[in-house]
Design a protein around this motif. Structure first.
Motif, mmCIF file in Angstrom:
data_model
loop_
_atom_site.group_PDB
_atom_site.id
_atom_site.type_symbol
_atom_site.label_atom_id
_atom_site.label_comp_id
_atom_site.label_asym_id
_atom_site.label_seq_id
_atom_site.Cartn_x
_atom_site.Cartn_y
_atom_site.Cartn_z
ATOM 1 N N ASP A 108 17.888 47.670 32.375
ATOM 2 C CA ASP A 108 17.489 48.816 32.141
ATOM 3 C C ASP A 108 17.469 49.547 33.652
ATOM 4 O O ASP A 108 17.161 50.769 33.713
ATOM 5 C CB ASP A 108 15.639 48.540 31.549
ATOM 6 C CG ASP A 108 15.499 48.185 29.961
ATOM 7 O OD1 ASP A 108 16.790 48.378 29.646
ATOM 8 O OD2 ASP A 108 14.623 47.312 29.721
ATOM 9 N N TYR A 110 19.327 49.434 35.811
ATOM 10 C CA TYR A 110 20.792 50.433 36.341
ATOM 11 C C TYR A 110 21.114 51.256 35.261
ATOM 12 O O TYR A 110 21.245 52.266 36.043
ATOM 13 C CB TYR A 110 21.557 49.224 35.438
ATOM 14 C CG TYR A 110 23.827 49.732 35.688
ATOM 15 C CD1 TYR A 110 23.966 50.256 36.475
ATOM 16 C CD2 TYR A 110 23.658 49.974 34.909
ATOM 17 C CE1 TYR A 110 25.282 50.520 36.961
ATOM 18 C CE2 TYR A 110 24.889 50.622 34.827
ATOM 19 C CZ TYR A 110 25.616 50.565 36.377
ATOM 20 O OH TYR A 110 26.623 51.021 36.554
ATOM 21 N N LEU A 111 20.528 51.455 33.892
ATOM 22 C CA LEU A 111 20.394 52.757 33.305
ATOM 23 C C LEU A 111 19.329 53.381 33.882
ATOM 24 O O LEU A 111 19.689 54.818 33.710
ATOM 25 C CB LEU A 111 20.200 52.655 31.771
ATOM 26 C CG LEU A 111 21.779 51.397 31.063
ATOM 27 C CD1 LEU A 111 20.650 51.368 29.509
ATOM 28 C CD2 LEU A 111 22.778 52.052 31.148
ATOM 29 N N SER A 112 18.640 53.283 34.264
ATOM 30 C CA SER A 112 17.631 54.372 34.612
ATOM 31 C C SER A 112 18.095 55.132 36.528
ATOM 32 O O SER A 112 17.493 55.352 36.691
ATOM 33 C CB SER A 112 16.257 53.562 34.843
ATOM 34 O OG SER A 112 16.085 52.703 35.966
ATOM 35 N N GLY A 113 18.899 54.000 36.875
ATOM 36 C CA GLY A 113 19.338 54.515 38.156
ATOM 37 C C GLY A 113 18.452 53.858 39.690
ATOM 38 O O GLY A 113 18.759 53.717 40.387
ATOM 39 N N ARG A 114 17.602 52.723 38.866
ATOM 40 C CA ARG A 114 17.049 52.125 40.549
ATOM 41 C C ARG A 114 17.763 50.560 40.603
ATOM 42 O O ARG A 114 17.700 50.438 41.790
ATOM 43 C CB ARG A 114 15.784 51.574 39.478
ATOM 44 C CG ARG A 114 14.733 52.468 39.486
ATOM 45 C CD ARG A 114 13.085 52.065 38.424
ATOM 46 N NE ARG A 114 13.602 51.137 37.054
ATOM 47 C CZ ARG A 114 13.251 50.245 36.570
ATOM 48 N NH1 ARG A 114 12.626 49.640 36.906
ATOM 49 N NH2 ARG A 114 14.005 50.185 35.083
ATOM 50 N N SER A 116 22.017 50.255 41.537
ATOM 51 C CA SER A 116 22.542 50.732 42.091
ATOM 52 C C SER A 116 24.259 50.732 41.066
ATOM 53 O O SER A 116 24.729 50.583 40.762
ATOM 54 C CB SER A 116 23.398 50.958 43.362
ATOM 55 O OG SER A 116 23.459 49.746 43.832
ATOM 56 N N ASN A 140 26.054 53.182 25.966
ATOM 57 C CA ASN A 140 25.344 53.655 26.563
ATOM 58 C C ASN A 140 26.437 54.297 27.514
ATOM 59 O O ASN A 140 26.165 55.920 27.460
ATOM 60 C CB ASN A 140 24.633 53.270 28.017
ATOM 61 C CG ASN A 140 24.076 54.408 28.845
ATOM 62 O OD1 ASN A 140 22.987 55.583 28.147
ATOM 63 N ND2 ASN A 140 23.517 54.201 29.734
ATOM 64 N N ASP A 141 27.679 53.949 27.440
ATOM 65 C CA ASP A 141 28.206 54.521 29.015
ATOM 66 C C ASP A 141 29.703 54.861 27.752
ATOM 67 O O ASP A 141 30.693 55.032 28.631
ATOM 68 C CB ASP A 141 29.086 53.407 29.414
ATOM 69 C CG ASP A 141 28.107 53.287 31.110
ATOM 70 O OD1 ASP A 141 27.100 53.995 31.101
ATOM 71 O OD2 ASP A 141 28.028 52.122 31.293
ATOM 72 N N ASP A 144 31.364 58.212 29.302
ATOM 73 C CA ASP A 144 31.675 58.260 30.438
ATOM 74 C C ASP A 144 32.742 58.100 30.696
ATOM 75 O O ASP A 144 32.910 56.853 30.815
ATOM 76 C CB ASP A 144 30.246 57.419 31.217
ATOM 77 C CG ASP A 144 30.332 57.918 33.081
ATOM 78 O OD1 ASP A 144 30.703 59.001 33.047
ATOM 79 O OD2 ASP A 144 29.516 56.621 33.886
#
Length: 163
Positions: A108, A110-114, A116, A140-141, A144
């Motif tokens: 969670d 990692y996916l929210s950007g908290r 890196s 999710n990726d 990408d």
């Protein structure tokens, strides 16, 4: 408190002051430890050692705050509180499902950007909880182009999972 000579069923003021001093500074040092754990979790993610260290620090804080309250409130049931809290902490440790909590928190974050980056090897070592989160990363990726082509290959478990 146990090994001191009591007069009139009261603890000597010097011993009470020393116990108060030691308890306050133990709580302060433990709070410092908790703040470091929170800092590390924000920066590098959650691990089992950080989770259990945090739980142990909360037990220490409850113990010493109970002792402090007992020094000033004569009828305070500090031992009941300490025993109940310790039993609850041990039970929580056994029933926690730490792997699923850790892997879910890290993915969670990692996916929210908290976070890196994410330690995929750690996720792989967490059994089915980690594998489920790796599949979530993969889902999710998918779109990408910079993402790894197959998150599952990092664990080398693709044949074990799909059989």
């Amino acid at each position: 408190m146990i090994f001191s000579k009591r007069t009139e069923k009261k603890l000597h003021r010097g011993i009470r002051g020393l116990l108060c001093f030691l308890s306050v500074f133990t709580v302060l040092l433990t709070l410092s430890s908790v703040s470091k754990i929170v800092l590390y979790v924000r920066e590098y993610g959650l691990t089992e050692k950080r989770l259990y260290g945090f739980l142990g620090d909360t037990v220490i804080i409850v113990i010493f705050i109970s002792v402090l309250l007992r020094l000033f409130i004569k009828k305070f049931p500090y031992m009941k509180i300490i025993m109940c809290f310790c039993c609850a902490a041990v039970t929580l440790t056994g029933l926690l499902g730490a792997e699923s909590i850790i892997s879910k928190y890290n993915v969670d974050a990692y996916l929210s950007g908290r976070l890196s980056g994410i330690d995929v090897q750690q996720l792989c070592s967490m059994g089915t909880a980690g594998i489920n989160e790796i599949f979530r990363l993969y889902e999710n990726d998918k779109d990408d182009p910079a993402a790894p082509t197959d998150w599952v290959r990092f664990c080398s478990v693709e044949t074990a999972v799909f059989r």
